[in-house]
Design an enzyme around this catalytic site. Structure first.
Site, short mmCIF file in Angstrom:
data_model
loop_
_atom_site.label_atom_id
_atom_site.label_comp_id
_atom_site.label_asym_id
_atom_site.label_seq_id
_atom_site.Cartn_x
_atom_site.Cartn_y
_atom_site.Cartn_z
CE1 TYR A 5 125.65 -5.06 -23.22
CE2 TYR A 5 125.09 -7.18 -24.21
CZ TYR A 5 124.84 -6.18 -23.29
OH TYR A 5 123.76 -6.30 -22.43
CG ASP B 272 129.45 9.08 -16.42
OD1 ASP B 272 129.61 7.87 -16.19
OD2 ASP B 272 129.62 9.58 -17.55
CB ALA C 216 134.21 -9.51 -24.73
CB SER C 217 131.87 -5.86 -21.52
OG SER C 217 130.49 -5.79 -21.84
CE LYS C 218 126.05 -6.14 -19.89
NZ LYS C 218 125.64 -5.47 -18.65
CB SER D 174 123.68 -9.91 -21.53
OG SER D 174 123.09 -10.23 -22.76
N1 LIG Z 1 117.44 -4.57 -22.92
C1 LIG Z 1 117.97 -5.74 -23.17
O1 LIG Z 1 117.57 -6.43 -24.13
C2 LIG Z 1 119.05 -6.29 -22.28
C3 LIG Z 1 119.36 -7.66 -22.41
C4 LIG Z 1 120.36 -8.20 -21.62
C5 LIG Z 1 121.01 -7.41 -20.69
N2 LIG Z 1 120.71 -6.08 -20.58
C6 LIG Z 1 121.44 -5.29 -19.57
O2 LIG Z 1 120.53 -4.75 -18.65
C7 LIG Z 1 121.04 -3.53 -18.12
C8 LIG Z 1 119.98 -2.45 -18.26
O3 LIG Z 1 119.68 -2.29 -19.63
P1 LIG Z 1 118.33 -1.62 -20.17
O4 LIG Z 1 117.84 -2.46 -21.26
O5 LIG Z 1 117.43 -1.26 -19.04
O6 LIG Z 1 118.97 -0.31 -20.84
P2 LIG Z 1 118.51 1.23 -20.87
O7 LIG Z 1 117.03 1.29 -20.95
O8 LIG Z 1 119.35 1.85 -21.92
O9 LIG Z 1 118.94 1.76 -19.43
C9 LIG Z 1 120.30 1.91 -19.09
C10 LIG Z 1 120.41 2.61 -17.75
O10 LIG Z 1 121.80 2.79 -17.44
C11 LIG Z 1 122.04 4.16 -17.14
N3 LIG Z 1 123.37 4.56 -17.57
C12 LIG Z 1 123.91 4.45 -18.81
N4 LIG Z 1 125.14 4.97 -18.84
C13 LIG Z 1 125.40 5.42 -17.59
C14 LIG Z 1 126.49 6.09 -16.98
N5 LIG Z 1 127.61 6.37 -17.66
N6 LIG Z 1 126.41 6.42 -15.67
C15 LIG Z 1 125.28 6.14 -14.97
N7 LIG Z 1 124.22 5.52 -15.48
C16 LIG Z 1 124.27 5.18 -16.78
C17 LIG Z 1 120.94 4.94 -17.87
O11 LIG Z 1 120.62 6.14 -17.20
P3 LIG Z 1 121.12 7.62 -17.59
O12 LIG Z 1 121.05 7.74 -19.08
O13 LIG Z 1 120.15 8.49 -16.85
O14 LIG Z 1 122.50 7.73 -17.04
C18 LIG Z 1 119.76 3.97 -17.75
O15 LIG Z 1 119.10 4.17 -16.51
C19 LIG Z 1 122.33 -3.23 -18.89
O16 LIG Z 1 123.43 -3.63 -18.13
C20 LIG Z 1 122.19 -4.11 -20.14
O17 LIG Z 1 123.45 -4.47 -20.66
C21 LIG Z 1 119.74 -5.51 -21.34
#
Ligand SMILES: NC(=O)c1ccc[n+]([C@@H]2O[C@H](COP(=O)([O-])OP(=O)(O)OC[C@H]3O[C@@H](n4cnc5c(N)ncnc54)[C@H](OP(=O)(O)O)[C@@H]3O)[C@@H](O)[C@H]2O)c1
Length: 260
Positions: free
Chosen positions: A148, A56, A150-152, A135
């Site tokens: 979210y 984690d 705000a964090s980004k 994002s």
């Molecule tokens: N999808 C979108 O539309 C979108 C748009 C803009 C930005 N983003 C950003 O892109 C990034 C990736 O998002 P995604 O869409 O690929 O999401 P996702 O499919 O939910 O993947 C999230 C990844 O983060 C890991 N993770 C989550 N909590 C964790 C923790 N506590 N410790 C370690 N690893 C953790 C998960 O792996 P485990 O569960 O194995 O830990 C998973 O590999 C994020 O930062 C998100 O905010 C996404």
């Protein structure tokens, strides 16, 4: 920076954008170090030669181990991709503080902790690239994802400041601002539920592979900010030039209208 032969450490690589980054950077000849909580998924992504460090990322010991193991295995670290992150939906005024703290631990403090581990290693070689996956919500606040966003925004601002702080050390930083990427993001939220009006939104929708390709190009060109798809810039510029109009549109989507 040329990617071939470089060591890349990717967080949140067990699925979604992170897993796609592993594929794209691996195909360009990078050596892979991947981390997230699910070890079995990471093993599939890393392949025979990749390094897996499961845990984690909100735990400082896991962050330290991910960087130390990378350096022990490959002798260096060239590219850090801070991609792990999650959403939090719902009304800000009612948000449980415990969920908000977990959001900031994962979306802001974990990338900062990884950077604090990686920078001394990169400084030693006077070369490195740090990619922070923010994002489009780091450019225009989305009211169904206010905390979210705000964090980004904070992650984006930190990335900009670090670029100026670290340029003399040969370290470059990039903010990535994806629009809607087809992943399990909406299912993997830390809390709240996605409003019907934004579920399956089609605005700036791309695949994880397209997002990862844009990240790789951003590293190769040493871009400052990657907005992907590039059409997202129209939304960003509209938000700067006509903030009240964009707010009104987003408010309508939040309370009733469809996002299509
Ligand atoms: N999808 C979108 O539309 C979108 C748009 C803009 C930005 N983003 C950003 O892109 C990034 C990736 O998002 P995604 O869409 O690929 O999401 P996702 O499919 O939910 O993947 C999230 C990844 O983060 C890991 N993770 C989550 N909590 C964790 C923790 N506590 N410790 C370690 N690893 C953790 C998960 O792996 P485990 O569960 O194995 O830990 C998973 O590999 C994020 O930062 C998100 O905010 C996404």
């Amino acid at each position: 920076m040329e990617i071939r032969g470089k060591v890349v450490l990717i967080t949140g690589a067990s699925e979604g954008i992170g897993a796609a980054c592993a594929q794209v950077f691996g195909a360009r000849g990078a050596m892979l170090s991947v981390t997230a909580r699910r070890e079995d998924k990471l093993r599939e992504v890393a392949g025979a030669d990749g390094l897996v460090t499961a845990g984690d990322l909100t735990d400082p010991a896991v962050r330290r181990r991910a960087v130390e193991e990378t350096v022990r295995r490959f002798g260096r670290l060239d590219i850090l991709i801070n991609n792990a992150g999650a959403g939090l939906y719902g009304a800000t005024a009612d948000a449980p503080m415990e969920q908000v703290r977990r959001l900031y631990e994962l979306n802001l403090f974990a990338p900062l902790g990884m950077i604090q581990q990686a920078v001394p290693v990169m400084r030693g070689r006077r070369e490195g690239v740090i990619v922070n996956v923010a994002s489009i919500a780091a450019k225009v606040t989305l009211p169904w994802l206010t905390l979210y966003s705000a964090s980004k925004y904070a992650l984006h601002s930190m990335t900009d400041g670090l670029r100026m702080e670290l340029r003399r050390d040969g370290i470059h930083t990039i903010t990535v601002c994806p629009g809607y990427v087809s992943t399990a993001f909406q299912q993997n939220v830390l809390g709240g539920s996605v409003p019907e009006s934004v579920r399956e939104g089609k605005w700036f929708r791309i695949t994880a592979g397209e997002c990862a390709e844009a990240i790789a190009r951003g590293v190769e060109r040493e871009s400052r900010t990657v907005v992907v798809p590039r059409a997202g810039w129209a939304f960003v510029i509209a938000g700067r030039l006509f903030p009240s109009l964009v707010d009104a549109r987003l408010e309508r989507i939040l309370f009733r209208g469809p996002s299509r």
